[in-house]
Design a protein around this motif. Structure first.
Motif, short mmCIF file in Angstrom:
data_model
loop_
_atom_site.label_atom_id
_atom_site.label_comp_id
_atom_site.label_asym_id
_atom_site.label_seq_id
_atom_site.Cartn_x
_atom_site.Cartn_y
_atom_site.Cartn_z
N PHE A 203 20.34 -19.68 -20.84
CA PHE A 203 20.63 -20.74 -19.87
C PHE A 203 21.91 -21.47 -20.28
CE2 PHE A 203 16.05 -20.11 -20.15
CZ PHE A 203 15.74 -19.81 -18.84
N PRO A 204 23.05 -20.78 -20.20
CA PRO A 204 24.31 -21.39 -20.66
C PRO A 204 24.63 -22.69 -19.91
CG PRO A 204 24.72 -19.37 -19.39
CD PRO A 204 23.26 -19.42 -19.67
N GLY A 205 24.92 -23.72 -20.71
CA GLY A 205 25.32 -25.00 -20.14
C GLY A 205 24.19 -25.81 -19.53
N ASP A 206 22.96 -25.37 -19.70
CA ASP A 206 21.82 -26.06 -19.09
C ASP A 206 21.51 -27.34 -19.88
OD1 ASP A 206 19.27 -26.82 -18.06
OD2 ASP A 206 18.88 -24.74 -17.49
N GLU A 207 21.58 -28.48 -19.21
CA GLU A 207 21.41 -29.77 -19.88
C GLU A 207 19.96 -30.23 -19.96
OE1 GLU A 207 24.02 -32.55 -18.03
OE2 GLU A 207 25.85 -31.51 -18.74
N ARG A 208 19.03 -29.38 -19.51
CA ARG A 208 17.61 -29.76 -19.60
C ARG A 208 17.11 -29.74 -21.03
NH1 ARG A 208 14.44 -25.62 -16.29
NH2 ARG A 208 16.17 -24.26 -16.94
#
Length: 394
Positions: A268-273
């Motif tokens: 999940f590249p860049g996923d801020e969760r």
């Protein structure tokens, strides 16, 4: 080949007649002279009849049984045993799955190869010896493994520095026995992850939680998730694929947090969760004000021997109390023990005590255990080590 012999005391052959794969040191009457640690021996009953053949080792478990038939432990033996293990994984759909190239191929006594663990990650197998006898046979085992796998395994990494008795002074080093690869990426149920087979725990990944991670994915949608003792983040990235609103991963090891972040980024590249915290589990639960919908407790073994059992059960209770305090009404708790000396009933009692101490209403949704590629030899109940509960917390 004529193997040296170990003779049992009268009455001590009964467990072998029931196919239990261990001979304890207290059962031995006498032995041929000059037997060295790791040597293959024949086990003889008090009435001078053959009982089994196995590996001798100094310690409480003196012989690990390889066969109850009088056979030679040679290339053909290892080929047949490894082939049987592989065919079982193929028959249940764990091996040969294009979305899953990660599984346990050999699970010690569960696959009638005591002391041997082999986990497959793509085209690399990580082999671990838990007995000196397996260490002695490591090269022939690796060769037969590649032969059995017919090209699907090209590299065999030997990782036994921490699993063999240090007193044996074997001078073992982790490294490739066959081949070599810098590609440490593997796939589990369509998700990718990096395997640290050089410095990581066990063989580099906790393969035994695959089915339980899949179950968690089904419960994760729109949930605020806390993954304690996250190691390489397996439960975390399954929760994210399941649609979690937020995932917090916690481990006391900075290396584990680094691997977790890398694995989340891989899927999940860049996923801020996702956010990871390097902290002691108890301190994190004490100091955090967050309340979660779904919590995973998958700690390392609190008890590795019976002497530590009492303190371990207190530790499980204390940990689960803290989780109950941090979980929302209507939340779900996945809680585990991988301590072999802790029984299912003892673990359940520890969690029951935690629930009572927290004053929460708790219902059991699932009782969890190790997956099919970690089989339990029906004659060796000690092989059942992983137990878990999925709880609905009101």
């Amino acid at each position: 080949m004529e193997y040296k012999r170990i003779y049992l005391k009268r009455g001590k052959e009964e467990s072998l007649k029931r196919f239990h794969p261990w001979v304890f040191s207290g059962a031995i009457h006498h032995a041929d002279s000059g037997i060295t640690e790791g040597e293959t021996v024949r086990v003889i009953g008090a009435d001078n009849t053959f009982l089994a053949v196995g590996h001798y080792q100094v310690g409480t478990i003196a012989v690990r049984i390889l066969s109850f038939r009088d056979v030679e432990i040679d290339e053909a033996f290892w080929y047949a045993r490894l082939k049987a293990a592989y065919e079982m994984r193929l028959s249940i759909g764990i091996a040969g799955n294009p979305l899953n190239n990660t599984y346990r191929l050999v699970h010690g006594e569960g696959d009638n190869m005591p002391g041997l663990v082999i986990d497959c990650y793509g085209d690399t197998a990580v082999m671990q010896a838990h007995s000196v006898g397996i260490h002695v046979c490591r090269k022939v085992i690796a060769e037969m493994l590649v032969k059995v796998m017919e090209g699907t395994i090209r590299n065999v990494f030997y990782k036994s520095e921490t699993t063999l008795p240090y007193k044996a002074e074997l001078g073992q080093e982790n490294g490739f026995i066959i081949g070599g690869s810098n590609d440490n990426t593997a796939m589990e149920n369509g998700l990718l992850f990096h395997v640290d087979w050089l410095r990581g725990q066990k063989t580099g990944f906790f393969v035994d939680q695959r089915e339980n991670r899949s179950l968690l994915e089904r419960y994760a949608k729109d949930k605020r998730v806390l993954n304690m003792f996250c190691y390489t983040g397996g439960f975390s990235f399954y929760a994210m694929r399941g649609g979690a609103q937020l995932v917090h991963s916690v481990d006391s090891s900075a290396k584990a947090i680094e691997l977790t972040n890398a694995n989340v980024e891989l899927n999940f590249p860049g996923d801020e969760r996702h956010k990871a915290f390097c902290d002691d589990a108890f301190k994190f639960l004490d100091n955090s004000d967050d309340i979660y919908d779904l919590i995973i407790l998958d700690p390392p073994a609190f008890a590795k021997h019976r002497g530590a059992l009492h303190n371990a059960l207190k530790g499980y209770t204390r940990l689960n109390v803290k989780a109950f305090q941090r979980i929302r009404h209507g939340g779900i708790l996945f809680t585990f023990s991988c301590s072999q000396v802790v029984t299912k009933d003892q673990f359940r009692q520890a969690v029951f005590t935690a629930a009572a101490m927290s004053g929460r209403k708790v219902r059991i949704l699932h009782q969890l255990h190790q997956p099919a590629d970690h089989p339990i030899n029906i004659y060796h109940p000690e092989g059942e080590y992983l137990k878990g509960l999925v709880l609905y917390v009101e």
